[in-house]
Design a protein around this motif. Structure first.
Motif, PDB file in Angstrom:
ATOM      1  N   GLY A 174       0.779  -1.226   0.000  1.00 52.73           N
ATOM      2  CA  GLY A 174       0.000   0.000   0.000  1.00 52.73           C
ATOM      3  C   GLY A 174       0.809   1.273   0.000  1.00 52.73           C
ATOM      4  N   ASP A 175       2.001   1.247   0.619  1.00 52.06           N
ATOM      5  CA  ASP A 175       2.807   2.464   0.693  1.00 52.06           C
ATOM      6  C   ASP A 175       3.219   2.950  -0.692  1.00 52.06           C
ATOM      7  N   LEU A 178       0.119   4.284  -2.472  1.00 52.56           N
ATOM      8  CA  LEU A 178      -0.317   5.552  -1.897  1.00 52.56           C
ATOM      9  C   LEU A 178       0.589   6.689  -2.359  1.00 52.56           C
ATOM     10  N   THR A 197      -5.591   0.679  -2.620  1.00 54.40           N
ATOM     11  CA  THR A 197      -4.778   1.103  -1.476  1.00 54.40           C
ATOM     12  C   THR A 197      -5.311   0.598  -0.140  1.00 54.40           C
ATOM     13  N   VAL A 198      -6.513   0.039  -0.105  1.00 53.84           N
ATOM     14  CA  VAL A 198      -7.140  -0.303   1.174  1.00 53.84           C
ATOM     15  C   VAL A 198      -7.115  -1.816   1.405  1.00 53.84           C
ATOM     16  N   ASP A 203      -5.740   1.832   6.576  1.00 56.16           N
ATOM     17  CA  ASP A 203      -5.475   2.463   5.278  1.00 56.16           C
ATOM     18  C   ASP A 203      -6.491   3.558   4.977  1.00 56.16           C
ATOM     19  N   ARG A 206      -5.491   6.650   6.876  1.00 53.63           N
ATOM     20  CA  ARG A 206      -4.365   7.350   6.231  1.00 53.63           C
ATOM     21  C   ARG A 206      -4.829   8.140   5.014  1.00 53.63           C
TER      22      ARG A 206
END
Length: 247
Positions: A174-175, A178, A197-198, A203, A206
């Motif tokens: 995900g990083d 994102l 991204t989730v 998440d 964020r």
């Protein structure tokens, strides 16, 4: 931030894709119509629906898609390989709240310009990113555009938003995804909807603090029950807390 619970249909079944690979779907034993009704019952304002057969150019989920639109009781954002104005307007007439366009925007930018003017705030641009380039044809073809160039070409159009997907990022990375979405969201006036991204409730928390990200699609994490929709909606709706500024 708007949560878009997401269904992806392939041959009439609910599936998820890993890194956009249509040949390797993960199948879920879920009734798509009941699932759509459950989204509304949980309090969702919108849902997203992708017809993967439409992306591949084979099969026909039209009857099921129409049934979901009628049964959902919330607006449906619909994607699935739209190639003509008649297709787009046909689904708007059948009740789709928004239509997602990706491949045809890359092939024929005037197609998207014209649609956006005819249907302001009902057309969404899909930007699928792989190794720094925009992908088309259901993530199978690499275009010559960078994502930033692609988005800039439609900056003046009255779009409902832009869905940004980092195809290269696995659901557990995900990083990286994102970071891609954050950079592109900062470069456009259009509201950005994040995809891919989730994987957990954290998440969503964020994403709330990423400027110009107005929503996120959640599909696999809901199907796998890694994320509870009601909890996700509550976190998305809660006021954002102050963020310290660093010099």
């Amino acid at each position: 931030m708007i949560i878009y619970p997401t269904l992806e249909l392939l041959d009439g079944k609910c599936v998820s894709l890993t890194r956009g690979r249509l040949e390797e779907p993960v199948r879920w034993h879920v009734d798509p119509v009941k699932a759509a009704c459950g989204f509304a019952d949980a309090g969702a304002q919108w849902m997203h629906l992708t017809d993967l057969n439409g992306l591949r150019g084979d099969g026909d989920n039209n009857a099921l898609v129409e049934k979901i639109i009628r049964a959902a009781h919330i607006p449906v954002q619909l994607g699935g390989g739209f190639r003509t104005q008649a297709q787009v307007e046909g689904w708007i007439d059948r009740g789709a709240g928004r239509i997602v366009i990706g491949t045809m925007a890359a092939r024929d930018p005037e197609f998207l310009h014209a649609l956006a003017k005819l249907h302001p705030d009902q057309i969404v641009l899909a930007v699928d990113v792989y190794q720094g380039a925009v992908m088309t044809d259901g993530w199978r073809s690499r275009s010559s555009f960078t994502p930033a160039e692609f988005i800039a070409a439609f900056e003046a159009d009255p779009l409902a938003g832009i869905i940004v997907t980092d195809v290269d990022a696995d659901i557990g990375q995900g990083d990286a995804s994102l970071g891609t979405i954050t950079a592109l969201a900062a470069a456009t006036r259009h509201q950005v909807i994040a995809r891919g991204t989730v994987a957990s409730i954290d998440d969503i928390a964020r994403l709330k603090y990423v400027p110009n990200v107005a929503g996120t699609l959640i599909g696999r994490a809901l199907m796998a029950r890694d994320v509870d929709l009601a909890e996700a909606l509550a976190i998305a709706a809660a006021p954002a807390e102050p963020v310290a500024k660093f010099k």
